[in-house]
Motif scaffolding. Sequence first.
Motif, PDB file in Angstrom:
ATOM      1  N   VAL A  66       0.862  -1.180   0.000  1.00 51.24           N
ATOM      2  CA  VAL A  66       0.000   0.000   0.000  1.00 51.24           C
ATOM      3  C   VAL A  66       0.905   1.240   0.000  1.00 51.24           C
ATOM      4  O   VAL A  66       2.004   1.199   0.570  1.00 51.24           O
ATOM      5  N   GLU A  69       2.063   6.400   2.682  1.00 50.16           N
ATOM      6  CA  GLU A  69       1.320   7.374   3.492  1.00 50.16           C
ATOM      7  C   GLU A  69       0.065   6.776   4.125  1.00 50.16           C
ATOM      8  O   GLU A  69      -0.564   7.404   4.979  1.00 50.16           O
ATOM      9  N   TYR A  70      -0.294   5.557   3.703  1.00 54.67           N
ATOM     10  CA  TYR A  70      -1.479   4.902   4.259  1.00 54.67           C
ATOM     11  C   TYR A  70      -1.122   3.801   5.253  1.00 54.67           C
ATOM     12  O   TYR A  70      -1.978   2.996   5.627  1.00 54.67           O
ATOM     13  N   GLU A  87      -2.357  -6.058   7.178  1.00 53.54           N
ATOM     14  CA  GLU A  87      -1.920  -4.800   7.786  1.00 53.54           C
ATOM     15  C   GLU A  87      -1.135  -5.071   9.063  1.00 53.54           C
ATOM     16  O   GLU A  87      -1.487  -5.959   9.855  1.00 53.54           O
ATOM     17  N   ASN A 118      -3.462   6.558  -5.932  1.00 47.53           N
ATOM     18  CA  ASN A 118      -3.891   7.672  -5.088  1.00 47.53           C
ATOM     19  C   ASN A 118      -4.923   8.533  -5.804  1.00 47.53           C
ATOM     20  O   ASN A 118      -4.918   8.675  -7.022  1.00 47.53           O
ATOM     21  N   CYS A 122      -9.529   9.555  -1.757  1.00 46.76           N
ATOM     22  CA  CYS A 122      -9.510   8.204  -1.203  1.00 46.76           C
ATOM     23  C   CYS A 122      -8.354   7.405  -1.793  1.00 46.76           C
ATOM     24  O   CYS A 122      -7.670   7.856  -2.713  1.00 46.76           O
ATOM     25  N   LEU A 123      -8.166   6.214  -1.244  1.00 50.32           N
ATOM     26  CA  LEU A 123      -7.199   5.260  -1.777  1.00 50.32           C
ATOM     27  C   LEU A 123      -7.937   4.303  -2.695  1.00 50.32           C
ATOM     28  O   LEU A 123      -9.002   3.790  -2.362  1.00 50.32           O
ATOM     29  N   ASP A 141     -11.977   5.867   4.239  1.00 48.29           N
ATOM     30  CA  ASP A 141     -11.261   6.094   5.490  1.00 48.29           C
ATOM     31  C   ASP A 141     -10.080   5.138   5.530  1.00 48.29           C
ATOM     32  O   ASP A 141     -10.251   3.935   5.725  1.00 48.29           O
ATOM     33  N   THR A 142      -8.889   5.662   5.331  1.00 46.66           N
ATOM     34  CA  THR A 142      -7.721   4.799   5.252  1.00 46.66           C
ATOM     35  C   THR A 142      -7.328   4.216   6.604  1.00 46.66           C
ATOM     36  O   THR A 142      -6.424   3.379   6.671  1.00 46.66           O
ATOM     37  N   LEU A 145      -8.992  -0.090   6.687  1.00 44.93           N
ATOM     38  CA  LEU A 145      -8.654  -0.728   5.427  1.00 44.93           C
ATOM     39  C   LEU A 145      -9.496  -1.969   5.137  1.00 44.93           C
ATOM     40  O   LEU A 145      -9.341  -2.576   4.075  1.00 44.93           O
ATOM     41  N   TRP A 148     -13.455  -1.702   2.060  1.00 50.39           N
ATOM     42  CA  TRP A 148     -13.334  -1.384   0.645  1.00 50.39           C
ATOM     43  C   TRP A 148     -14.682  -1.506  -0.036  1.00 50.39           C
ATOM     44  O   TRP A 148     -15.465  -2.407   0.259  1.00 50.39           O
TER      45      TRP A 148
END
Length: 326
Positions: A66, A69-70, A87, A118, A122-123, A141-142, A145, A148
Amino acid sequence: MNNKPILTLDRGTRCTAWNYSGQRLAAGLDDGSLVIYDSTDPASSTFTSSARFKVRESSILKVVWVPPEYGDAVACVCADGTLSLWEEVAEDAGGNRWKMCKCFDRDKSQVLDVQFGNSHTCLKLVAAYSDGQVKIYEVLDTLELEKWQLQAEFQNVVDLVSKFRNASCQSASISWNPQKNEGQHSSFVLGFNSNVPTLNSAKVWEFDLDHQRWLPVAELSSPEDKGDQVYAVAWAPNIGRPYELIGVATQKGISIWHLSTNPDADGRLSTHKIAMLSNQDSEVWEMEWDMSGMTLATTGSDGTVGLWQSNLNGVWHQQAVLKPTQ
């Protein structure tokens, strides 16, 4: 000068992914395990295993980090066609552990490739499937995760009305536009290696904010090459060029394309093939640009790594060849 390895991978390693921000390496194994290596001494560039955990019973074919930054998370594509997201989280007692935060639904088709992109809201994640389908997911909202949502689903064809029920794809390659300029639309390039010629050619997809849908804005193939199977695509970082630069690998070699940044009246972007690079008799499976977008690295069936650059006259040549040892 003695060359010493900075890391010895476990036997059975099938794929790796480098995290430039965190100086970490993720490696997927034949037995379905994922190993995370961390730098222990930046001065000597040595790495040790910091985590090892089971993802699936089938082997891991692709690992993708990922965007840094996330947070620290990786997507894993396995031989059974599944896609899962893992994660790294902090435990109350101290230390960190890896947990699965999302296993994406699948029907009969298998995931062939996945990449993160990016946007300013959102991602996003784009996944290509063995039936020729393309699915775009997004998470608003990252920090969550696991939440989705499926944003879009389509096939890699210019004629959006066309549908191919019996498409069989062996592989796919996705590359997002790496630019993050405010106001720039999200876009990526995608090509298939399939039994349906119109699916294969590399196409640039862009998100239309006005109509909230993805549209094909360019096709990176000459008229005589449109049905060629695509093995790899790579979108170069842009450090001030008035055009975009994209590499496309097929059975005929590696083509380098200029992509305009100014759409015409129909919203299409003009393309121009500026070079055709020969990789001799081997197929190119992977391509990646350096951070400046000036050097293209390629590797494939013979295990050789080639480095390609353009000279001041715009002529592309092979700058170096790195061949594997026994």
